[in-house]
Design an enzyme around this catalytic site. Structure first.
Site: not given
Length: 566
Positions: A194, A497
């Site tokens: 975050h 990915c």
């Protein structure tokens, strides 16, 4: 200003998180380990301690509201709002109350103990994503304990300084941004933490996962950082300081330089797809030239909401389908070796343990709810859903998921008949048996992060040995090559990915090995597109052919420079 000799430059490499370059004086942030000794109360004091806890919780919420009023970017606002939801989580609150009412601990210790238990569960999990959330929880715990004990501290930051710390919380990043910091260097963290997301949103140059950053920073006064390449230069010479200081915030991700065909210079087509996790990332995609979602990580749903309902999942998936174009590859919950309930058992080796599909098949309702939500949403967006199964090592695991999907599809009034089911190729055994697995699935997606970790026997989250984690190692490239060849023989699509696809060397290798679907962080797309559009397919094939015959990752890097320049 110190240093005028280029020889003084101490150049280190971390993980770049975008938002350009910066240079300036260093300020070190060292977090003291909070210790709260147990303190008993009398039964008559319970109501007062409960009231203290509620007051501290409300005061912390007010602090977060104030920070929310000072940020104007949606990503940052949503993260701060999530932190606020955590402190009001009813389960956490109930556990704190139990510590006070039943065990007669004071509020400070009750908060410290319950939050610390939760942090420990995150630390023990095999999920890098969850481990990146530790700083959020630790910050909330420490702030609430400070409020309870009336211990208010502040760090004096000067405008233009570069913060070097072990880790930062999202609220720290917002506060330091308000104080005018130029950049951030962290020893821990990843691109999905975050603090990193908020730094990107606030366009603060940021480098994370830099080993011994505090030690190196303590030996000098200045630093220059490149948030794109992950380079940090301690003791920079005057020319470097001037260069980095002038190139602040030259991020390349927020605009498309030009619309170009995704073709090599001799006309070989390739596709660039996006790896995303958070709903807040969707608006940014509209500014990029992407052709679908190559990896939608869903683990964050469980962390953000702790317990997510079927309707909440449907709302999230609907937003992704509605606000994007092309195929959407949804990876089923890829949780680590701990399901994050406070009563779960610790595993000796969670990376080789109860994770991915192994856990999901045991936790039937968790898996069936996710599949049900996905299939219901897919019926509104036919032909776009690709279900990706993580941590597969046996074909039986695939068959059981297919059976569940078939059963749930019968419950849906107008099901999408074109659901595709694929697997993450991240266990070396699966790459070695790729022909066998190819007969069971509709597509492969190479998860090169874990494939590298398992092939080289290196815990990529262990800072003591992370220098051994080398994605360009020829042994990893050979497994990618085997998988690509098996996919071609069995006529199924294959993509990559992992982080490998987002690097220049990795993208060139992947294309040369015959894989033309590359899924990566949105911030890497323009760089990879510009590289591949400027090269010929023959060059890429020759580079990859020679790379798999090399003896080390360093040799592969040198070969790239020799073949294509820096």
């Amino acid at each position: 200003m110190s240093g005028s000799n280029p020889a003084n430059n101490k150049i280190l490499h971390g993980l770049g998180c975008g938002s350009g370059k910066a240079a300036g004086n260093i300020v070190l942030i060292r977090h003291k380990k909070l210790v709260v000794p147990p303190s008993r109360i009398k039964e008559s004091q319970v109501p007062k301690e409960i009231e203290k806890f509620s007051g501290a919780r409300d005061e912390l919420a007010a602090e977060l509201d104030e920070l929310l009023s000072r940020v104007h970017e949606k990503n940052s606002g949503d993260i701060l709002d999530t932190l606020k939801q955590i402190i009001f989580d009813p389960d956490l609150e109930q556990r704190v109350h139990q510590q006070i009412e039943e065990k007669l601990f004071n509020a400070e210790y009750a908060v410290f103990q319950i939050y610390s238990d939760f942090i420990e569960k995150l630390r023990e999990s095999g999920s890098e994503l969850f481990r990146q959330r530790i700083s959020d929880l630790r910050d909330l715990r420490d702030r609430m304990v400070d409020i309870l004990s009336k211990n208010y501290n502040s760090t004096n930051i000067k405008e233009g300084q570069i913060i070097v710390a072990s880790d930062l919380s999202p609220t720290d990043v917002v506060k330091f941004h308000d104080q005018g910091i130029a950049g951030i260097v962290l020893e821990k963290g990843g691109i999905t933490s975050h603090a990193t997301i908020i730094a990107q949103s606030l366009e603060i140059p940021c480098v994370v996962n830099l080993k011994d950053a505090l030690k190196h920073a303590s030996e000098t006064n200045e630093a220059a950082i490149d948030g794109e390449t992950g380079i940090v230069i301690f003791s920079p010479d005057k020319e470097t300081l001037a260069e980095y200081g002038e190139q602040v915030n030259e991020g390349q991700d927020d605009h498309i330089i030009e619309i170009r065909k995704h073709e090599t210079s001799d006309g070989k087509s390739f596709r660039l797809l996006a790896n995303i996790e958070f709903r807040q990332e969707l608006p940014r995609l509209k500014k990029l030239q992407y052709e679908g979602i190559g990896l939608l990580r869903t683990e964050g749903l469980l962390f953000e909401k702790v317990r997510i309902t079927l309707e909440e999942q449907k709302e999230y998936y609907t937003a992704v389908f509605r606000e994007t174009e092309g195929p959407v590859v949804v990876r089923l919950f890829d949780l680590g070796g701990d399901k994050l309930s406070l009563g779960s058992e610790k595993e000796l080796n969670p990376f080789l343990g109860w994770r991915g599909i192994r856990m999901l098949l045991d936790e039937g309702s968790l898996l069936s709810d996710q599949l049900r939500a996905l299939l219901m949403v897919a019926s509104e967006y036919p032909g776009r859903l690709n279900v990706l199964i993580p941590m597969v090592s046996m074909t039986d695991e695939v068959e059981r998921v297919k059976e569940m999907i078939g059963s749930i599809q019968k419950e849906i009034p107008d099901p999408d008949p074109e659901i595709r089911i694929g697997i993450m190729v991240e266990v070396p055994a699966v790459a070695l048996k790729a022909d066998h697995f190819a007969t069971k699935v509709d597509f492969f997606s190479l998860g090169t992060n874990d494939l590298t970790q398992y092939t080289l026997a290196v815990d990529r989250g262990n800072q003591k040995i992370n220098s051994l984690y080398q994605q360009y190692d020829p042994s990893v490239l050979k497994l990618i090559k085997l998988t690509a060849e098996a996919a071609k023989r069995n006529d199924i699509p294959v993509s990559v990915c992992g982080e490998l696809a987002g690097s220049s060397i990795g993208a060139a290798l992947i294309m040369g090995l015959g894989i033309t679907d590359l899924s990566m962080s949105p911030r890497s797309m323009n760089k990879v597109r510009d590289l591949l559009c400027g090269l010929q397919m023959d060059q890429l094939i020759q580079f990859a052919d020679e790379a798999v015959k090399m003896g080390s990752a360093e040799a592969v890097k040198s070969l790239f420079v020799k073949s294509f320049g820096n």
